[in-house]
Design a protein around this motif. Structure first.
Motif, short mmCIF file in Angstrom:
data_model
loop_
_atom_site.label_atom_id
_atom_site.label_comp_id
_atom_site.label_asym_id
_atom_site.label_seq_id
_atom_site.Cartn_x
_atom_site.Cartn_y
_atom_site.Cartn_z
N THR A 65 0.84 -1.20 0.00
CA THR A 65 0.00 0.00 0.00
C THR A 65 0.88 1.24 0.00
N ILE A 66 0.65 2.12 -0.96
CA ILE A 66 1.38 3.39 -1.02
C ILE A 66 0.47 4.49 -0.48
N SER A 67 1.06 5.39 0.27
CA SER A 67 0.31 6.52 0.82
C SER A 67 1.26 7.69 1.00
N ARG A 68 0.71 8.84 1.33
CA ARG A 68 1.57 9.99 1.55
C ARG A 68 0.94 10.93 2.58
N ASP A 69 1.82 11.64 3.26
CA ASP A 69 1.42 12.67 4.20
C ASP A 69 2.09 13.96 3.72
N ASN A 70 1.33 14.78 3.03
CA ASN A 70 1.92 15.98 2.42
C ASN A 70 2.32 17.03 3.45
N LYS A 72 3.97 16.32 5.98
CA LYS A 72 5.31 15.89 6.37
C LYS A 72 6.21 15.67 5.15
N ASN A 73 5.66 15.89 3.94
CA ASN A 73 6.43 15.64 2.71
C ASN A 73 7.03 14.24 2.72
N THR A 74 6.22 13.27 3.09
CA THR A 74 6.69 11.89 3.21
C THR A 74 5.75 10.95 2.48
N VAL A 75 6.34 10.01 1.75
CA VAL A 75 5.59 8.96 1.07
C VAL A 75 5.94 7.64 1.74
N TYR A 76 4.94 6.79 1.89
CA TYR A 76 5.12 5.52 2.59
C TYR A 76 4.80 4.36 1.64
N LEU A 77 5.45 3.25 1.91
CA LEU A 77 5.11 2.00 1.23
C LEU A 77 5.01 0.92 2.31
N GLN A 78 3.79 0.51 2.60
CA GLN A 78 3.57 -0.58 3.53
C GLN A 78 3.62 -1.88 2.75
N VAL A 79 4.53 -2.75 3.13
CA VAL A 79 4.71 -4.00 2.40
C VAL A 79 4.36 -5.16 3.32
N ASN A 80 3.32 -5.90 2.96
CA ASN A 80 2.82 -7.02 3.76
C ASN A 80 2.94 -8.33 3.00
N SER A 81 2.79 -9.41 3.71
CA SER A 81 2.81 -10.75 3.11
C SER A 81 4.03 -10.90 2.20
N LEU A 82 5.18 -10.53 2.72
CA LEU A 82 6.39 -10.52 1.90
C LEU A 82 6.80 -11.91 1.47
N LYS A 83 7.35 -11.98 0.27
CA LYS A 83 7.82 -13.24 -0.32
C LYS A 83 9.32 -13.10 -0.61
N PRO A 84 10.04 -14.20 -0.67
CA PRO A 84 11.47 -14.10 -1.00
C PRO A 84 11.72 -13.35 -2.31
#
Length: 120
Positions: A65-70, A72-84
């Motif tokens: 999931t990508i999101s941003r908080d303008n 704070k001028n910050t963009v996030y990438l939440q990465v779940n269910s990670l695979k090798p």
């Protein structure tokens, strides 16, 4: 000139999660890309300047999931269910035009990257 600084990578077991951040010095269309050893840089996700529109590669839909908080001028990438196969250096990138692109050549500024390693 836009400066980008990523953080939040690390080593995680398969099925785990990480939260990546990208601090930007300006407000632009933003993307996340990744590059595994011996492979080309590939598109992961992108978000419009206001955060209204988001875009994902098929390989990560439903897990990232990508999101941003303008404020704070910050963009996030939440990465779940990670695979090798998600193991790579993850880069955030900024595009001065507020239009979607999944082509890394269309992005004007890049961060230094953050390593994500997923063990099986």
């Amino acid at each position: 000139q836009v400066q980008l600084v990523e953080s939040g990578g690390g080593l995680v077991q398969a099925g785990g999660s990480l939260s990546l951040s990208c601090a930007a010095s300006g407000r632009t269309f933003m993307g996340w890309f990744r590059q595994a050893p011996g492979k080309e840089r590939e598109f992961v996700a992108a978000i419009s300047r206001a955060g209204i529109n988001t875009y994902y590669a098929d390989s990560v839909k439903g897990r990232f999931t990508i999101s941003r908080d303008n404020a704070k001028n910050t963009v996030y990438l939440q990465v779940n269910s990670l695979k090798p196969e998600d193991t790579a250096v993850y880069y955030c990138a900024a595009r001065t035009t507020n239009f979607y692109s999944d082509n890394y050549a269309d992005y004007d500024y890049w961060g230094q990257g953050t390593q994500v390693t997923v063990s099986s």
